[in-house]
Write a protein that holds these residues in place. Structure first.
Motif, PDB file in Angstrom:
ATOM      1  N   CYS A   1      57.657  26.980  71.809  1.00 35.34           N
ATOM      2  CA  CYS A   1      56.473  27.003  72.590  1.00 35.34           C
ATOM      3  C   CYS A   1      55.703  25.885  71.743  1.00 35.34           C
ATOM      4  N   ILE A   2      54.597  25.291  72.884  1.00 35.34           N
ATOM      5  CA  ILE A   2      53.778  24.352  72.471  1.00 35.34           C
ATOM      6  C   ILE A   2      52.273  24.903  72.872  1.00 35.34           C
ATOM      7  N   LEU A   3      51.463  24.738  72.075  1.00 35.99           N
ATOM      8  CA  LEU A   3      50.193  25.336  72.361  1.00 35.99           C
ATOM      9  C   LEU A   3      49.293  23.983  71.730  1.00 35.99           C
ATOM     10  N   HIS A   4      48.747  23.259  72.629  1.00 37.12           N
ATOM     11  CA  HIS A   4      48.171  21.918  72.202  1.00 37.12           C
ATOM     12  C   HIS A   4      46.676  21.474  73.046  1.00 37.12           C
ATOM     13  N   ASN A   5      45.770  20.637  72.140  1.00 34.65           N
ATOM     14  CA  ASN A   5      44.749  20.110  72.893  1.00 34.65           C
ATOM     15  C   ASN A   5      43.871  21.270  73.269  1.00 34.65           C
ATOM     16  N   ILE A   6      43.302  22.267  72.616  1.00 30.51           N
ATOM     17  CA  ILE A   6      42.664  23.702  72.697  1.00 30.51           C
ATOM     18  C   ILE A   6      41.402  23.618  72.376  1.00 30.51           C
TER      19      ILE A   6
ATOM     20  N   LYS B   1      63.245  21.724  81.516  1.00 28.76           N
ATOM     21  CA  LYS B   1      62.341  22.189  82.414  1.00 28.76           C
ATOM     22  C   LYS B   1      61.398  23.232  81.815  1.00 28.76           C
ATOM     23  N   PRO B   2      60.584  23.004  80.776  1.00 30.46           N
ATOM     24  CA  PRO B   2      59.639  24.100  80.284  1.00 30.46           C
ATOM     25  C   PRO B   2      58.684  24.628  81.399  1.00 30.46           C
ATOM     26  N   VAL B   3      58.112  25.869  81.211  1.00 32.58           N
ATOM     27  CA  VAL B   3      57.144  26.478  82.112  1.00 32.58           C
ATOM     28  C   VAL B   3      55.566  25.902  81.447  1.00 32.58           C
ATOM     29  N   VAL B   4      55.124  25.483  82.257  1.00 39.80           N
ATOM     30  CA  VAL B   4      53.865  24.512  81.927  1.00 39.80           C
ATOM     31  C   VAL B   4      52.558  25.435  82.456  1.00 39.80           C
ATOM     32  N   LEU B   5      51.659  25.699  81.664  1.00 38.85           N
ATOM     33  CA  LEU B   5      50.204  26.413  81.943  1.00 38.85           C
ATOM     34  C   LEU B   5      49.165  25.402  81.414  1.00 38.85           C
ATOM     35  N   ARG B   6      48.460  24.730  82.552  1.00 43.65           N
ATOM     36  CA  ARG B   6      47.704  23.574  82.132  1.00 43.65           C
ATOM     37  C   ARG B   6      46.268  23.819  83.123  1.00 43.65           C
ATOM     38  N   GLY B   7      45.589  22.971  82.997  1.00 42.38           N
ATOM     39  CA  GLY B   7      44.313  22.625  83.981  1.00 42.38           C
ATOM     40  C   GLY B   7      44.875  22.255  85.309  1.00 42.38           C
ATOM     41  N   ASP B   8      43.649  22.012  86.405  1.00 41.68           N
ATOM     42  CA  ASP B   8      44.116  21.722  87.556  1.00 41.68           C
ATOM     43  C   ASP B   8      43.845  20.138  87.822  1.00 41.68           C
ATOM     44  N   ARG B   9      42.740  19.565  87.100  1.00 35.62           N
ATOM     45  CA  ARG B   9      42.336  18.355  87.044  1.00 35.62           C
ATOM     46  C   ARG B   9      43.532  17.611  86.809  1.00 35.62           C
ATOM     47  N   MET B  10      44.040  16.612  87.809  1.00 36.76           N
ATOM     48  CA  MET B  10      45.042  15.581  87.862  1.00 36.76           C
ATOM     49  C   MET B  10      44.706  14.140  87.660  1.00 36.76           C
ATOM     50  N   ASP B  11      43.328  14.067  87.633  1.00 34.06           N
ATOM     51  CA  ASP B  11      42.874  12.604  87.586  1.00 34.06           C
ATOM     52  C   ASP B  11      42.604  12.211  86.138  1.00 34.06           C
ATOM     53  N   HIS B  12      42.077  10.992  85.957  1.00 33.35           N
ATOM     54  CA  HIS B  12      41.367  10.516  84.694  1.00 33.35           C
ATOM     55  C   HIS B  12      39.995  10.534  84.540  1.00 33.35           C
ATOM     56  N   MET B  13      39.577  10.859  83.184  1.00 36.34           N
ATOM     57  CA  MET B  13      38.195  10.929  82.600  1.00 36.34           C
ATOM     58  C   MET B  13      37.955   9.434  82.477  1.00 36.34           C
ATOM     59  N   PHE B  14      38.750   8.703  82.134  1.00 34.50           N
ATOM     60  CA  PHE B  14      38.680   7.335  81.801  1.00 34.50           C
ATOM     61  C   PHE B  14      40.044   6.716  82.092  1.00 34.50           C
ATOM     62  N   ASP B  15      40.008   5.429  82.188  1.00 38.37           N
ATOM     63  CA  ASP B  15      41.419   4.724  82.496  1.00 38.37           C
ATOM     64  C   ASP B  15      42.302   5.053  81.469  1.00 38.37           C
ATOM     65  N   TYR B  16      42.144   5.336  80.300  1.00 39.04           N
ATOM     66  CA  TYR B  16      42.898   5.584  79.118  1.00 39.04           C
ATOM     67  C   TYR B  16      43.160   6.983  78.752  1.00 39.04           C
ATOM     68  N   LEU B  17      42.520   7.833  79.391  1.00 39.28           N
ATOM     69  CA  LEU B  17      42.422   9.344  79.122  1.00 39.28           C
ATOM     70  C   LEU B  17      42.352  10.048  80.352  1.00 39.28           C
TER      71      LEU B  17
ATOM     72  N   ASP C   1      55.070  25.358  77.565  1.00 37.03           N
ATOM     73  CA  ASP C   1      53.915  24.520  77.240  1.00 37.03           C
ATOM     74  C   ASP C   1      52.366  25.020  77.824  1.00 37.03           C
ATOM     75  N   ILE C   2      51.665  25.137  76.836  1.00 32.37           N
ATOM     76  CA  ILE C   2      50.153  25.640  77.236  1.00 32.37           C
ATOM     77  C   ILE C   2      49.141  24.540  76.647  1.00 32.37           C
ATOM     78  N   HIS C   3      48.455  23.989  77.343  1.00 29.30           N
ATOM     79  CA  HIS C   3      47.368  22.977  76.829  1.00 29.30           C
ATOM     80  C   HIS C   3      46.313  22.923  77.648  1.00 29.30           C
ATOM     81  N   SER C   4      45.261  22.014  77.148  1.00 26.72           N
ATOM     82  CA  SER C   4      43.931  21.736  77.833  1.00 26.72           C
ATOM     83  C   SER C   4      43.202  22.932  78.158  1.00 26.72           C
ATOM     84  N   SER C   5      43.363  24.181  77.279  1.00 27.18           N
ATOM     85  CA  SER C   5      42.560  25.377  77.700  1.00 27.18           C
ATOM     86  C   SER C   5      41.642  25.617  76.640  1.00 27.18           C
ATOM     87  N   CYS C   6      40.555  26.479  77.010  1.00 27.63           N
ATOM     88  CA  CYS C   6      39.425  26.769  76.168  1.00 27.63           C
ATOM     89  C   CYS C   6      40.000  27.457  74.758  1.00 27.63           C
TER      90      CYS C   6
END
Length: 342
Positions: A277-282, A204-220, A247-252
């Protein structure tokens, strides 16, 4: 002129042929599981008449009527009370249907899944149906941000959705235990003037992420893209920040640690310690260290538009860490490791 009149008349003719059917771009409109009470983005359904004559639709209605969790607009006409009557579709023409939903409050820690049906009752007696589905989870929604002025440990039963920013004041300690999830809205950040302690676990890592939970495209998913929120800033004067299984991801940007070394020249305690820790897709620098003290062990920092790790002076220890620069969204990216002597 007579031929033109006949041609126009033929084009605008309608048939009640029982064999005629509408064609749909999708047979199911599925929304993601979203935060309760926050409206969804809009999905589009195209309805085609591929027949040799025009068709009339007696009624378009939601099976749940006015109680439906979905909102439907057909060619600019809102389905008030969940139904609307008398639509015409010329031959080889189409209707554009826009669909939204506002997920309801669940009242428990488990997600709620629900469905409805959009019925098309044709003049020829045929009924065709498109299934609508969605899901909802509850969260602590902080519309005006959060300010931590004294030592505090956040709850773990629901995620936090933070508008504006989360600010840890000087002299205060914010503790995040295993399973804590912070979801930041666009432009929101975590500002640390006091101290941040993260105590996640492998399960159960601590997760810091954006609040968009939907899809940009079907695959993404939006959550797999950068710059959904700002990032973490450790301001001058803040020392002893410890992040374990975070886990920190999807940030500026991932983490920016500002100049703290000059405040206490004899201070050997790191300004920030990262372990597992993980810092990913930034969308900027992954880890930016500016004339501070840091310790980074067993940590993955990867896929950044800016430098994956940027060090501008200070004292730093890196042990068993992965720095991987495979940012997939553009060909112009920063260095994997960028060093600047102060």
């Amino acid at each position: 002129l007579a031929l033109l009149v006949v041609a126009c008349s033929d084009y605008e003719s309608f048939s009640d042929n029982p064999g005629f059917r509408l064609a749909f771009s999708q047979d199911t409109i599925a929304f993601d599981t979203l935060i309760s009470t926050i409206p969804s983005s809009t999905k589009t359904l195209y309805v085609f008449n591929n027949n040799s004559d025009g068709m009339r639709i007696s009624t378009i209605q939601l099976e749940s009527g006015a109680a439906s969790r979905f909102r439907v607009n057909v060619d600019g006409r809102y389905l008030a009370e969940g139904a609307w009557h008398d639509f015409e579709v010329l031959k080889h023409d189409s209707l554009v249907v826009r669909i939204e939903m506002t997920p309801p409050e669940v009242g428990s820690t488990e997600p709620l899944y629900f469905t409805d049906k959009l019925h098309f009752l044709l003049e020829n007696g045929v009924k065709q149906t498109v299934v609508l589905s969605g899901g909802s989870i509850d969260a602590y929604i902080k519309k005006e941000g959060m300010i931590i002025e004294s030592d505090e440990t956040l709850l773990t039963d629901k995620a936090y959705v933070i508008y504006d920013s989360l600010v840890v004041k000087q002299g205060a300690t914010l503790t995040l235990t295993e399973g804590t999830t912070l979801m930041f809205h666009d432009k929101a950040a975590l500002h640390v003037y006091g101290k941040l302690i993260v105590q996640g676990s492998l399960e159960k890592p601590v997760v810091l992420r954006g609040d968009r939970m939907d899809h940009m495209f079907d695959y993404l998913r939006y959550d797999n893209t950068p710059s959904r929120w700002e990032g973490v800033i450790i301001h001058p004067g803040s020392i002893g920040n410890e992040l374990f299984q975070c886990d920190i991801h999807s940030s500026c940007f991932g983490i920016i640690c500002e100049d703290t070394e000059q405040l206490k020249p004899d201070e050997t305690k790191p300004s920030v310690t990262l372990d597992c820790c993980i810092l990913h897709n930034i969308g900027g620098d992954g880890l930016q260290l500016n004339n501070c003290v840091s310790s980074v062990t067993n940590t993955q920092i990867s896929n950044t538009l800016g430098h994956t790790v940027s060090i501008n002076g200070g004292t730093h220890m890196f042990v068993y860490r992965t720095v991987a620069q495979f940012y997939p969204f553009t060909g112009t990216i920063g260095d994997a490791l960028h060093l600047v002597s102060s």
